[in-house]
Design a protein around this motif. Structure first.
Motif, PDB file in Angstrom:
ATOM      1  N   HIS A  66       0.840  -1.205   0.000  1.00 27.84           N
ATOM      2  CA  HIS A  66       0.000   0.000   0.000  1.00 27.84           C
ATOM      3  C   HIS A  66       0.872   1.252   0.000  1.00 27.84           C
ATOM      4  CE1 HIS A  66      -3.512   2.398   2.043  1.00 27.84           C
ATOM      5  NE2 HIS A  66      -3.362   2.712   0.768  1.00 27.84           N
ATOM      6  N   LEU A  67       0.684   2.093  -1.015  1.00 26.49           N
ATOM      7  CA  LEU A  67       1.382   3.369  -1.120  1.00 26.49           C
ATOM      8  C   LEU A  67       0.354   4.488  -1.147  1.00 26.49           C
ATOM      9  CD1 LEU A  67       3.907   2.548  -4.009  1.00 26.49           C
ATOM     10  CD2 LEU A  67       4.298   2.322  -1.538  1.00 26.49           C
ATOM     11  N   VAL A  68       0.675   5.594  -0.476  1.00 24.33           N
ATOM     12  CA  VAL A  68      -0.158   6.792  -0.519  1.00 24.33           C
ATOM     13  C   VAL A  68       0.724   7.954  -0.966  1.00 24.33           C
ATOM     14  CG1 VAL A  68      -1.603   8.396   0.785  1.00 24.33           C
ATOM     15  CG2 VAL A  68      -1.645   5.943   1.342  1.00 24.33           C
ATOM     16  N   PHE A  69       0.311   8.643  -2.023  1.00 17.67           N
ATOM     17  CA  PHE A  69       1.064   9.784  -2.537  1.00 17.67           C
ATOM     18  C   PHE A  69       0.304  11.083  -2.248  1.00 17.67           C
ATOM     19  CE2 PHE A  69       2.599   6.284  -5.104  1.00 17.67           C
ATOM     20  CZ  PHE A  69       3.954   6.553  -5.279  1.00 17.67           C
ATOM     21  N   ILE A  70       1.034  12.128  -1.844  1.00 11.26           N
ATOM     22  CA  ILE A  70       0.453  13.442  -1.616  1.00 11.26           C
ATOM     23  C   ILE A  70       1.057  14.409  -2.632  1.00 11.26           C
ATOM     24  CG2 ILE A  70       0.048  15.302   0.028  1.00 11.26           C
ATOM     25  CD1 ILE A  70       0.590  13.276   2.279  1.00 11.26           C
ATOM     26  N   CYS A  71       0.226  14.917  -3.534  1.00 10.05           N
ATOM     27  CA  CYS A  71       0.699  15.801  -4.603  1.00 10.05           C
ATOM     28  C   CYS A  71       0.710  17.252  -4.143  1.00 10.05           C
ATOM     29  CB  CYS A  71      -0.196  15.677  -5.837  1.00 10.05           C
ATOM     30  SG  CYS A  71      -0.317  14.014  -6.505  1.00 10.05           S
ATOM     31  N   GLY A  72       1.805  17.922  -4.375  1.00 11.67           N
ATOM     32  CA  GLY A  72       1.939  19.308  -3.954  1.00 11.67           C
ATOM     33  C   GLY A  72       1.566  20.307  -5.030  1.00 11.67           C
ATOM     34  N   HIS A  73       1.341  21.547  -4.594  1.00 13.95           N
ATOM     35  CA  HIS A  73       1.052  22.678  -5.487  1.00 13.95           C
ATOM     36  C   HIS A  73       1.524  23.950  -4.804  1.00 13.95           C
ATOM     37  CE1 HIS A  73      -1.362  21.104  -8.861  1.00 13.95           C
ATOM     38  NE2 HIS A  73      -1.663  20.129  -8.008  1.00 13.95           N
ATOM     39  N   TYR A  74       1.455  25.040  -5.550  1.00 11.16           N
ATOM     40  CA  TYR A  74       1.791  26.358  -5.004  1.00 11.16           C
ATOM     41  C   TYR A  74       3.241  26.379  -4.520  1.00 11.16           C
ATOM     42  CZ  TYR A  74      -3.304  26.153  -5.050  1.00 11.16           C
ATOM     43  OH  TYR A  74      -4.611  25.951  -5.418  1.00 11.16           O
ATOM     44  N   GLU A  75       3.482  27.085  -3.404  1.00 13.38           N
ATOM     45  CA  GLU A  75       4.850  27.246  -2.903  1.00 13.38           C
ATOM     46  C   GLU A  75       5.301  26.044  -2.086  1.00 13.38           C
ATOM     47  OE1 GLU A  75       8.441  29.274  -2.687  1.00 13.38           O
ATOM     48  OE2 GLU A  75       6.647  29.632  -3.905  1.00 13.38           O
ATOM     49  N   GLY A  76       4.352  25.199  -1.691  1.00  8.38           N
ATOM     50  CA  GLY A  76       4.720  24.026  -0.908  1.00  8.38           C
ATOM     51  C   GLY A  76       3.682  23.727   0.154  1.00  8.38           C
ATOM     52  N   PHE A  77       4.119  23.012   1.202  1.00  9.90           N
ATOM     53  CA  PHE A  77       3.222  22.543   2.256  1.00  9.90           C
ATOM     54  C   PHE A  77       3.512  23.259   3.574  1.00  9.90           C
ATOM     55  CE2 PHE A  77       3.915  19.024  -0.667  1.00  9.90           C
ATOM     56  CZ  PHE A  77       2.648  18.505  -0.848  1.00  9.90           C
ATOM     57  N   ASP A  78       2.468  23.414   4.379  1.00  6.44           N
ATOM     58  CA  ASP A  78       2.677  23.711   5.792  1.00  6.44           C
ATOM     59  C   ASP A  78       3.573  22.592   6.333  1.00  6.44           C
ATOM     60  OD1 ASP A  78       2.218  23.384   8.700  1.00  6.44           O
ATOM     61  OD2 ASP A  78       0.704  24.952   8.449  1.00  6.44           O
ATOM     62  N   HIS A  79       4.651  22.957   6.992  1.00  2.00           N
ATOM     63  CA  HIS A  79       5.656  21.967   7.394  1.00  2.00           C
ATOM     64  C   HIS A  79       5.086  20.868   8.283  1.00  2.00           C
ATOM     65  CE1 HIS A  79       9.810  20.672   7.767  1.00  2.00           C
ATOM     66  NE2 HIS A  79       9.597  20.473   9.056  1.00  2.00           N
TER      67      HIS A  79
END
Length: 243
Positions: free
Chosen positions: A104-117
């Protein structure tokens, strides 16, 4: 294998419905689920991003929509949760091979300037496709899924073909040829037409080393060569100097 993807643009994953990835899903080797984390937006306007504290350019993806979407996915302690980010470790064939052993793999795709750390407190891996920045994480995610799923034994089916591929053994694959034997003065190497399998294997090994030496010498720096490979490499270096 089960793969879940958190994305703001599920429609971008249309390529996963074609070719090998389509066959993998149709035959039950891959179950791909897409989750639009805008469904967990923080307000009625569908906002999933906000300005960074302390100022700075761009917008950051908020932590709540991502974490609350993760909480809707059935996972166990073995689930690998992968954050796509240019600051992550660089994805390579060894990573794809490792992931292909997971269920089982879960991917989180980013956008904009990035993520809240704080998102990083809820992941297991932070990975980058390469040393460059894309407009979104969907493209990188599809590449990683393709590279991983095709390594499942039931998907491609030709294990020998996979073993001989570039990067699988730490070297680039040797040149390959098919019909016609001659095209506009360009000839297939005589060794490949000889029927002598020992000579063919040696030619392939040498040309694999040559291709790696010319195109990706950095791979050789990290590769422990056998004695016969070292001898072939010495021959290649001299041949290239003599050209």
């Amino acid at each position: 294998m089960k793969i879940d993807v958190l994305t703001l643009f599920p429609e971008m994953f249309e390529p996963m419905n074609h070719s090998i990835m389509k066959l993998a899903q149709n035959e039950g080797h891959l179950k791909l689920n897409l989750h639009n984390f805008r469904d967990k937006a923080v307000n009625k306007h569908g906002h999933v991003d906000d300005y960074p504290y302390g100022g700075g350019a761009g917008m950051l993806l908020r932590v709540e929509p991502i974490v609350e979407t993760l909480e809707t996915i059935a996972m166990d302690d073995q689930t690998r949760i992968i954050l796509l980010d240019p600051a992550g470790q660089r994805f390579d064939q060894a990573t794809a091979q490792k992931w292909s052993q997971d269920d089982h793999l879960v991917f989180i795709c980013g956008h904009y300037e990035g993520f809240d750390h704080r998102v990083r407190q809820f992941i297991t891996d932070e990975v980058s496709l390469g040393d460059y920045v894309l407009t979104n994480g969907e493209l990188a995610t599809m590449v990683m899924i393709d590279a991983t799923v095709r390594l499942l034994p039931q998907v491609v089916g030709n294990e020998e073909s996979i073993i001989e591929e570039s990067h699988q053994a730490g070297l680039l694959e040797h040149p390959q040829f098919t019909r016609p034997r001659s095209y506009r003065g360009l000839e297939v190497p005589e060794t490949l037409l000889s029927g002598n399998h020992a000579l063919i294997d040696q030619w392939r090994q040498k040309e694999s080393l040559r291709r790696t030496y010319l195109n990706r010498p950095d791979l050789l720096a990290n590769k422990k060569l056998k004695a016969d490979q070292k001898q072939l490499l010495e021959e290649i270096i001299q041949e290239e100097k003599d050209k």
